[in-house]
Scaffold this motif. Structure first.
Motif, PDB file in Angstrom:
ATOM      1  N   ARG A   1       0.842  -1.365  -0.138  1.00  0.00           N
ATOM      2  CA  ARG A   1       0.091   0.006  -0.111  1.00  0.00           C
ATOM      3  C   ARG A   1       0.682   1.170   0.274  1.00  0.00           C
ATOM      4  N   MET A   2       1.846   1.151   0.811  1.00  0.00           N
ATOM      5  CA  MET A   2       2.757   2.630   0.862  1.00  0.00           C
ATOM      6  C   MET A   2       3.228   3.286  -0.266  1.00  0.00           C
ATOM      7  N   ARG A   3       3.119   4.475  -0.383  1.00  0.00           N
ATOM      8  CA  ARG A   3       3.329   5.146  -1.559  1.00  0.00           C
ATOM      9  C   ARG A   3       4.357   6.540  -1.143  1.00  0.00           C
ATOM     10  N   LYS A   4       3.942   7.112  -0.319  1.00  0.00           N
ATOM     11  CA  LYS A   4       4.642   8.660  -0.038  1.00  0.00           C
ATOM     12  C   LYS A   4       6.055   8.264   0.288  1.00  0.00           C
TER      13      LYS A   4
ATOM     14  N   GLU B   1      10.155   6.379  -5.345  1.00  0.00           N
ATOM     15  CA  GLU B   1       9.645   6.094  -6.921  1.00  0.00           C
ATOM     16  C   GLU B   1       8.045   6.434  -6.963  1.00  0.00           C
ATOM     17  N   GLY B   2       7.387   6.834  -5.691  1.00  0.00           N
ATOM     18  CA  GLY B   2       6.066   7.147  -5.519  1.00  0.00           C
ATOM     19  C   GLY B   2       5.262   5.902  -5.909  1.00  0.00           C
ATOM     20  N   ASP B   3       4.168   6.382  -6.807  1.00  0.00           N
ATOM     21  CA  ASP B   3       3.261   5.226  -7.187  1.00  0.00           C
ATOM     22  C   ASP B   3       3.716   4.194  -8.025  1.00  0.00           C
TER      23      ASP B   3
ATOM     24  N   TYR C   1       4.636  11.152  -9.940  1.00  0.00           N
ATOM     25  CA  TYR C   1       3.195  10.384  -9.639  1.00  0.00           C
ATOM     26  C   TYR C   1       2.648  11.291  -8.503  1.00  0.00           C
ATOM     27  N   SER C   2       3.350  12.374  -8.098  1.00  0.00           N
ATOM     28  CA  SER C   2       2.814  13.295  -7.102  1.00  0.00           C
ATOM     29  C   SER C   2       1.483  13.833  -7.169  1.00  0.00           C
ATOM     30  N   ASP C   3       0.580  13.654  -6.138  1.00  0.00           N
ATOM     31  CA  ASP C   3      -0.711  14.092  -6.321  1.00  0.00           C
ATOM     32  C   ASP C   3      -1.062  14.816  -5.217  1.00  0.00           C
TER      33      ASP C   3
ATOM     34  N   GLU D   1      -2.672  10.316   2.649  1.00  0.00           N
ATOM     35  CA  GLU D   1      -1.916   9.133   2.438  1.00  0.00           C
ATOM     36  C   GLU D   1      -2.796   7.855   2.089  1.00  0.00           C
ATOM     37  N   GLU D   2      -2.730   7.736   0.851  1.00  0.00           N
ATOM     38  CA  GLU D   2      -3.405   6.378   0.314  1.00  0.00           C
ATOM     39  C   GLU D   2      -4.975   6.536   0.520  1.00  0.00           C
TER      40      GLU D   2
END
Length: 403
Positions: A216-219, A223-225, A372-374, A379-380
């Motif tokens: 799940r982790m992204r931030k 490499e982001g998403d 991919y920064s949004d 967080e998710e």
């Protein structure tokens, strides 16, 4: 003396009778066990089978019994609620992976599609009386029209046929990993997420909850998403590796119970058994691809834009694996309002860097890292309601996404 000899012979006969009886009982028990297992599998296959009516893109039917034709799957990680929440029939497909399996090259190919990819939502106009082509985030197709709309949208996006689908809900990943006794993962980076901690280069057995947080982790990922997509593919491969081993056969009841609760697919029992046996070797060799694109905003809403040339590149990779003819840019669908796309700026031989990766290079600078920064995403997290401003997005972000 003769009596002793006879007694010895009779004793040996009794021993062999006992051995034969034990073997016979064992064989009968094994047959009964296998019959019961087959019966249970058949019952489960019926309960999780859900047919879909999608746009046909194959010129010939697939016959998996012969195990000679490459096949494709769409893997959907759908958020329809958790065991603690009231489960809903609709949600969003936060994991979208196209998988091809080629028995001739003995290769399985995985392509992860970012959930925010700007795409034509195929079939939306038929359901919502919308005139013209409707474009939105890829994962909204599931919310609007379920599995069928998701499959048709992916087929249109890449111009590849989808033969089968496998859909797993929020709880599914946790339960499936636990049912197979955990999965072995070597973390590509150091991070902690909602409890579990992972150390770069450390190999360990993850239980279901740990596997969910790992994927799940992204931030925290540089490499982001893209990094999250890679970890999701690592988890999928690890589950397949575990399921394909004989060690999980004794736990088939737990696995079947998990499938009944958390999985839907459009494969019959015969197709499942044919694929499991005939395509097994192909699932041991993986190659993985990712989508190159850029961030885009429409009415202050974030999208991930993938231009037609990139979709053409990915389409032909998958079509090659499916042993289908390659296509040209004219066969990739575009919108009249296609952002950034200029036919003069691209040619059919325009080159793009290969976004495959090897696990040994994951996290290194030579691996492609799109932006991919949004800025709108907690967080998710997100709400089922569409938002147009950053403030409202944070206010409505009420739950964590499954993937």
């Amino acid at each position: 003396m003769m009596n002793e000899t006879r007694k010895g012979k009779n004793g040996r006969k009794r021993v062999w009778k006992v051995i034969f009886s034990v073997l016979l009982i064992g064989m009968v028990g094994t047959v009964a066990y296998l019959f019961k297992a087959y019966s249970d599998i058949g019952s489960t296959a019926e309960s999780i089978y859900t047919s879909v009516n999608v746009n046909e893109m194959r010129e010939e039917e697939i016959e998996v019994e012969t195990a000679t034709q490459p096949i494709s799957f769409l893997l959907l990680g759908a958020d329809t609620g958790t065991a603690e929440e009231e489960r809903t029939e609709t949600g969003r497909s936060d994991t979208i992976i196209v998988c091809t399996v080629n028995p001739n090259t003995k290769t399985t190919t995985l392509l992860s599609i970012p959930r925010d990819s700007y795409a034509e939502i195929v079939g939306y106009s038929d359901v919502y009386d919308y005139y013209g082509d409707y474009y939105d985030k890829m994962n909204h197709a599931y919310a609007f029209g379920g599995t069928e709309m998701s499959i048709n949208t992916v087929q249109e996006f890449l111009n590849v046929p989808i033969d089968y689908y496998v859909e797993v809900n929020f709880d599914g990943l946790v339960d499936i990993v636990d049912a197979v006794g955990g999965i072995e993962i070597t973390s590509p980076l150091t991070f902690d997420f909602y409890g579990p901690q992972f150390i770069e280069g450390e190999t360990r057995i993850l239980d279901g909850y740990e596997a969910l947080q790992f994927s799940r982790m992204r931030k925290q990922d540089p490499e982001g998403d893209l990094g999250r997509q890679k970890r999701q593919q690592m988890v999928i491969k690890a589950i397949l590796d575990k399921v394909l081993t004989m060690g999980t056969v004794v736990n088939y009841k737990n696995i079947l119970a998990t499938l009944e609760d958390n999985v839907q697919l459009n494969m019959s029992l015969d197709e499942i058994l044919s694929i499991a046996s005939g395509y097994r070797k192909s699932m041991e060799n993986f190659q993985q691809f990712y989508v190159e694109g850029e961030e885009m905003y429409i009415d202050e809403i974030y999208y991930y834009y993938v231009d037609p040339q990139e979709r053409l590149r990915l389409s032909n990779i998958l079509r090659t694996e499916l042993e289908l003819p390659e296509i040209t840019i004219d066969e990739i669908s575009t919108s009249a309002n296609e952002p950034y796309y200029d036919t003069d700026a691209y040619s059919t031989d325009s080159s793009y860097s290969d976004t495959t990766y090897d696990s040994s290079t994951y996290g290194q600078s030579d691996v492609y890292t799109p932006n991919y920064s949004d800025p709108y995403s907690a967080e998710e997290s997100y709400s089922y309601e569409d938002t147009t401003t950053q403030d409202s997005y944070y206010e409505e972000a009420t739950y964590d996404s499954a993937y």
